[in-house]
Design a protein around this motif. Structure first.
Motif, PDB file in Angstrom:
ATOM      1  N   ILE A   1       1.551   9.855   1.662  1.00  0.00           N
ATOM      2  CA  ILE A   1       1.094   8.606   1.087  1.00  0.00           C
ATOM      3  C   ILE A   1       0.125   9.017  -0.083  1.00  0.00           C
ATOM      4  N   ASP A   2       0.671   8.463  -1.295  1.00  0.00           N
ATOM      5  CA  ASP A   2      -0.168   8.693  -2.505  1.00  0.00           C
ATOM      6  C   ASP A   2      -0.283   7.547  -3.240  1.00  0.00           C
ATOM      7  N   THR A   3      -1.799   7.350  -3.272  1.00  0.00           N
ATOM      8  CA  THR A   3      -2.240   6.210  -3.918  1.00  0.00           C
ATOM      9  C   THR A   3      -2.943   6.448  -5.354  1.00  0.00           C
ATOM     10  N   ASP A   4      -2.862   7.798  -5.682  1.00  0.00           N
ATOM     11  CA  ASP A   4      -3.511   7.956  -7.223  1.00  0.00           C
ATOM     12  C   ASP A   4      -2.821   7.085  -8.063  1.00  0.00           C
TER      13      ASP A   4
ATOM     14  N   LEU B   1      -2.781  -4.317  -2.935  1.00  0.00           N
ATOM     15  CA  LEU B   1      -2.962  -4.156  -1.492  1.00  0.00           C
ATOM     16  C   LEU B   1      -1.873  -5.050  -0.985  1.00  0.00           C
ATOM     17  N   HIS B   2      -1.469  -6.064  -1.510  1.00  0.00           N
ATOM     18  CA  HIS B   2       0.197  -6.629  -1.094  1.00  0.00           C
ATOM     19  C   HIS B   2       1.110  -5.615  -0.875  1.00  0.00           C
ATOM     20  N   ILE B   3       1.311  -4.892  -2.100  1.00  0.00           N
ATOM     21  CA  ILE B   3       2.472  -3.863  -1.783  1.00  0.00           C
ATOM     22  C   ILE B   3       2.127  -2.964  -0.709  1.00  0.00           C
TER      23      ILE B   3
ATOM     24  N   SER C   1     -10.706  -2.792  -7.734  1.00  0.00           N
ATOM     25  CA  SER C   1     -12.268  -2.715  -7.496  1.00  0.00           C
ATOM     26  C   SER C   1     -12.491  -1.746  -6.164  1.00  0.00           C
ATOM     27  N   MET C   2     -13.546  -1.340  -5.750  1.00  0.00           N
ATOM     28  CA  MET C   2     -14.056  -0.680  -4.583  1.00  0.00           C
ATOM     29  C   MET C   2     -13.101  -1.252  -3.182  1.00  0.00           C
ATOM     30  N   LYS C   3     -12.729  -2.478  -3.496  1.00  0.00           N
ATOM     31  CA  LYS C   3     -12.131  -3.166  -2.178  1.00  0.00           C
ATOM     32  C   LYS C   3     -10.923  -2.474  -1.592  1.00  0.00           C
ATOM     33  N   ILE C   4     -10.164  -1.954  -2.675  1.00  0.00           N
ATOM     34  CA  ILE C   4      -9.086  -1.250  -2.152  1.00  0.00           C
ATOM     35  C   ILE C   4      -9.200   0.012  -1.528  1.00  0.00           C
TER      36      ILE C   4
END
Length: 385
Positions: free
Chosen positions: A167-170, A233-235, A272-275
């Motif tokens: 899983i890559d969220t970069d 975040l939905h995705i 933001s920092m939330k994710i």
């Protein structure tokens, strides 16, 4: 407190160093380690030093001729004639002394994390220096000399015959990892990234789904510029549980680049920092649900080294080590230590104050939602029964 997570760390990671003006600045690791320590999140028992990856381990992914050239270039006082053909000596990947040793230490750090998890010494492990996901079999790319993510996956496939969910969220597409396993149905690569229409490396399109028996096992969700927390975040939260249920991995490897933050100077996402609290939280849950807890995390991109990276990766470690953090003032000792060295005003809290909404928020979110639906069309997703 007894915890079952390990942080792979050494100040020697800073030897992976291009030059003072280069955006890839490993001082961010020192800042991160010190913030974790200032919060009281680290003990000596949590730390594992990295080891050097061997040539045979690197050759699980990289061409031996490339490995030897990197070594020769790092021991040369001048740029060798063939450097450009290997992606070296470029603006993105300048040559520097001992570059093989510095890069092999980062790969070895990720392999150290793999060994700790796969041999049952820890449920989870985090190598913040890792995440160099752009390097190819015989070529450096995008600040990356060797690809520790790809080597780690190949190592787990060889040693444990493991099914790996990557899983890559970069904000940049995880191209090197995708192409390394493009035809392998035992490796599911998932990348949420800013669309390549506007950002390096220009790949990660919806149509990149894998090849041969690996068709469907490369999943890309290219996000519109200025995507914000809720859409991101939905995705992420809609996609990953369905993929994990359908794929049934033996182990999860997450690449945790934090350049989707609105402060990042190289990208155009607006999170933001939330994710960076939610991303590892879900990965942690899925690891326990499907993999007996086996979760390996690596770092990645992140070019606001003062305001973003330390907070994001401290949140990751807090989740991994079951030491939850809530919003509040950052530790005074960390601010006192690092503010005199920073040209930026350091944030005084763990989370961001609300940013102004993007003007096209509704349109961007709807476009991302449609992209998600298309991304799942041929992927091994499974709905809840």
């Amino acid at each position: 407190m007894s915890r079952n997570a390990r942080l792979i760390y050494s100040p020697d990671y800073t030897q992976y160093y291009f030059h003072d003006e280069h955006p890839f600045n490993q001082r961010r690791l020192l800042l991160t380690h010190d913030l974790m320590s200032a919060y009281g999140l680290l003990t000596e028992a949590d730390l594992l030093p990295p080891r050097m990856a061997t040539d045979d381990e690197l050759a699980l992914v990289h061409d031996p001729r490339y490995i030897e050239f990197v070594r020769q270039q790092g021991h040369s006082s001048q740029e060798l004639p063939a450097a450009a053909s290997y992606g070296l000596g470029t603006e993105d990947v300048p040559c520097f002394p001992q570059m093989h040793e510095a890069a092999a230490l980062i790969v070895g750090g990720t392999l150290q994390a793999v060994d700790a998890v796969m041999k049952g010494q820890a449920a989870h492990a985090f190598n913040p220096a890792g995440g160099l996901h752009h390097a190819f079999r015989g070529r450096a790319s995008g600040f990356c000399i060797y690809n520790d993510c790809s080597v780690a996956i190949a190592y787990m496939r060889k040693q444990w015959n493991a099914r790996v969910l990557y899983i890559d969220t970069d904000a940049h597409h995880g191209d090197g990892v995708q192409w390394a396993f493009y035809d392998d149905p035992e490796v599911l690569t998932v990348s949420l990234h800013e669309t390549g229409k506007y950002l390096f490396p220009g790949t990660g399109n919806l149509t990149e789904r894998g090849d041969g028996s690996g068709y469907g096992y490369s999943v890309n969700v290219p996000l519109d510029p200025f995507t914000e927390d809720d859409s991101f975040l939905h995705i992420y939260q809609e996609l990953l549980p369905k993929l994990a249920r359908g794929f049934k991995p033996d182990v999860i490897l997450t690449q945790n680049g934090c350049d989707a933050h609105t402060f990042d100077p190289l990208t155009h996402l607006s999170c933001s920092m939330k994710i960076y609290q939610e991303i590892p939280r879900l990965a942690h849950q899925l690891a326990h649900q499907y993999c007996g807890g086996k979760w390996i995390a690596v770092g990645g991109g992140g070019y606001d080294i003062w305001r973003v990276v330390p907070r994001a990766w401290t949140l990751l470690w807090s989740e991994m080590s079951d030491q939850p953090l809530t919003d509040g003032p950052l530790p005074e000792q960390w601010l006192t230590q690092w503010q005199p060295l920073s040209e930026e005003k350091l944030p005084d809290r763990l989370f961001d104050t609300a940013f102004p909404p993007m003007p096209r928020r509704i349109e961007i979110s709807e476009k991302n939602r449609i992209t998600l639906e298309r991304a799942m069309m041929h992927a091994p997703v499974a709905e809840e029964s």
